[in-house]
Motif scaffolding. Structure first.
Motif, short mmCIF file in Angstrom:
data_model
loop_
_atom_site.label_atom_id
_atom_site.label_comp_id
_atom_site.label_asym_id
_atom_site.label_seq_id
_atom_site.Cartn_x
_atom_site.Cartn_y
_atom_site.Cartn_z
N LEU A 238 0.82 -1.21 0.00
CA LEU A 238 0.00 0.00 0.00
C LEU A 238 0.85 1.26 0.00
CD1 LEU A 238 -2.92 -0.82 2.49
CD2 LEU A 238 -2.83 -1.10 0.02
N SER A 239 2.00 1.20 0.69
CA SER A 239 2.84 2.39 0.82
C SER A 239 3.36 2.88 -0.53
CB SER A 239 4.01 2.11 1.75
OG SER A 239 4.94 1.20 1.16
N HIS A 240 3.43 1.99 -1.52
CA HIS A 240 3.97 2.37 -2.83
C HIS A 240 2.90 2.90 -3.79
CE1 HIS A 240 7.81 0.79 -1.71
NE2 HIS A 240 7.39 -0.46 -1.62
N ILE A 241 1.64 2.75 -3.45
CA ILE A 241 0.56 3.14 -4.37
C ILE A 241 0.27 4.63 -4.25
CG2 ILE A 241 -1.86 2.78 -5.01
CD1 ILE A 241 -1.62 -0.07 -3.93
N GLY A 242 0.42 5.35 -5.34
CA GLY A 242 0.12 6.79 -5.35
C GLY A 242 -1.33 7.02 -5.76
N PRO A 243 -1.93 8.11 -5.31
CA PRO A 243 -3.34 8.38 -5.64
C PRO A 243 -3.59 8.49 -7.13
CG PRO A 243 -2.30 10.32 -4.67
CD PRO A 243 -1.35 9.19 -4.50
N GLU A 244 -2.58 8.97 -7.88
CA GLU A 244 -2.78 9.15 -9.32
C GLU A 244 -2.98 7.82 -10.05
OE1 GLU A 244 1.47 8.42 -8.53
OE2 GLU A 244 0.01 9.83 -7.69
N GLU A 245 -2.53 6.71 -9.45
CA GLU A 245 -2.69 5.41 -10.11
C GLU A 245 -4.15 5.02 -10.25
OE1 GLU A 245 -0.07 2.11 -9.43
OE2 GLU A 245 1.30 3.36 -8.26
#
Length: 464
Positions: free
Chosen positions: A225-232
């Motif tokens: 989860l820590s690697h997922i950016g909102p823009e994705e």
């Protein structure tokens, strides 16, 4: 079954921003979902130019934090981040007369903290936008223009850049990890056309405590989860809107959803790992013990608030090679399993799960310990919710305005997730367990059936 990729109050709908320029069309007003704004109703729709103007701070105006997040998240569907920042900076230069000499120091000192705040929020929430050198150049240019009025602005710029570089370095390290895991043979479903290699270890020999295993699963979930950016979330479902006459802001090649895809792969891996672990033992008594073990792990995941691992375990136990083991299930104590299945029942659009998720979210908001703050949603359902929001509402209205009401709801869903993903795991890492979860061989359904058949031939009688 395995899946394929198809702070809530903080992200409430935003009110109106600064006064409009002369001749600018005012945004359409529409009812907001319980916002309580009376004098400045929330924006329902507006032209892109109007929305950009609302983002630009002035000496006596700063956009609400909710609006900043919502617009920065959704604007990339209509304008590339690089072009958006260039327009914001140009508007600031024009409105604050930053090209004149000398500068109005009193005016700049009112404006400076606000533009710094906007750039800070942008770099902290969407650091991937600043992988482009031109983005960093725009950031430096606007601050260097106001720095002569207060050297503190230059120090603040250095701090912003330092934090940004740290975030980008962490993202690059995360990207490298994803590449390594993707390339690893252990992360693929291993199909065996001949007799499979003997598995030297099993899960229980590595970890026989359900609570400890649930904690280590939570470590892996939070790491993903820590690697997922909102823009994705926006880029995952971008498509050509028939009411939008502009060109897409990013191509299939340039949009990045690698972190989302890696997370879905992890879910699938855990499903197959559970099924593999249950089906490998030759004796039904041992298989029954493993079923009971994973039921206890799933229960501990539920108690922690780790709904994604919970659903992966339930999905793995419901796969055909496992569910067909009727005599094995008859020997297992399954009352707790049926309770957990009920919690994740898809009936009523996962009503029971959504109720439990709200309870976990409420516990997180009022928690006194980090262990009680963990909320890891069933990720595939979150993606499905966002997908249907995107499909059911157009990005633009027939008059060409941006359908901002849609993006307020999108920001609410993504923003809540972003608050949950920032949680640091409070449990100690157990390296041997984490290594096994990442590297243990997993079989696909055909391979598991093959193992069943071969094992059955080695043992007399029907032991299944």
């Amino acid at each position: 079954m395995p899946q394929t990729l198809c702070s809530s109050s903080m992200f409430a709908p935003s009110g109106l921003g600064p006064p409009l320029a002369s001749g600018e069309e005012p945004p359409q007003e529409g009812p907001g979902p319980g916002t309580g704004f009376t004098e400045s109703p929330p924006i329902s729709s507006a032209s892109l130019d109007t929305l950009i103007q609302h983002l630009v701070p002035t000496t006596d105006y700063y956009p609400e934090k909710a609006y900043v997040f919502t617009f920065l998240l959704s604007s990339r569907l209509f304008i590339p981040p690089q072009e958006l920042l260039a327009r914001v900076c140009q508007l600031c230069i024009q409105q604050q007369q930053l090209e004149q000499t000398p500068l109005d120091a009193a005016k700049v000192k009112k404006f400076g903290p606000k533009i710094l705040q906007l750039l800070t929020e942008w770099t902290e929430t969407f650091p991937s936008d600043f992988r482009e050198e031109k983005m960093v150049a725009h950031l430096k240019d606007i601050i260097h223009r106001i720095a002569p009025c207060d050297e503190a602005y230059r120090k603040k710029l250095n701090q912003v850049l330092q934090n940004l570089n740290a975030k980008l370095a962490a993202m690059a390290q995360g990207d490298e990890t994803i590449v390594k895991v993707t390339a690893s043979v252990s992360d693929k479903l291993v199909a065996f056309k001949t007799k499979p290699a003997t598995i030297q270890k099993d899960m229980i020999s590595i970890c026989n405590d359900p609570f400890t295993l649930a904690q280590q699963l939570t470590h892996i979930e939070l790491e993903h989860l820590s690697h997922i950016g909102p823009e994705e979330f926006v880029q995952a479902f971008v498509q050509k809107d028939p009411l939008d006459t502009t060109q897409p802001c990013f191509s299939e090649q340039s949009k990045s959803t690698s972190n989302l895809e890696a997370y879905v792969r992890w879910f699938n891996r855990l499903c197959y790992l559970v099924a593999t672990e249950i089906c490998m033992p030759a004796k039904k008594k041992q298989r029954a013990l493993i079923i009971e073990f994973f039921i206890d792990v799933a229960r501990e995941c539920f108690n922690i608030g780790n709904f994604n691992s919970l659903m992966a375990i339930i999905s793995g136990m419901n796969m055909s090679p496992v569910s067909r083991l009727k005599k094995t299930w008859a020997k297992a104590k399954t009352a707790k399993f049926f309770i957990l299945e009920h919690q994740m029942d898809p009936t009523g659009n996962f009503y029971n799960y959504r109720t439990a998720l709200r309870g976990a979210a409420h516990r997180s908001q009022t928690a006194h310990s980090n262990r009680e703050k963990i909320v890891i949603p069933f990720f595939s359902l979150l993606i499905k919710d966002i997908y249907f929001l995107n499909e059911s509402c157009a990005n633009r209205l027939p008059n060409g305005h941006v359908n901002f009401e849609k993006f307020v709801e999108l920001a609410r869903q993504v923003g809540e997730f972003m608050a949950w993903k920032q949680m640091e795991c409070p449990f100690e890492e157990e390296r041997s367990i984490l290594h096994y979860l990442h590297t243990a061989p997993i079989f696909n359904e055909d391979a598991i059936y093959t193992v069943h058949s071969e094992t059955r031939q080695r043992f007399t009688g029907n032991n299944w």
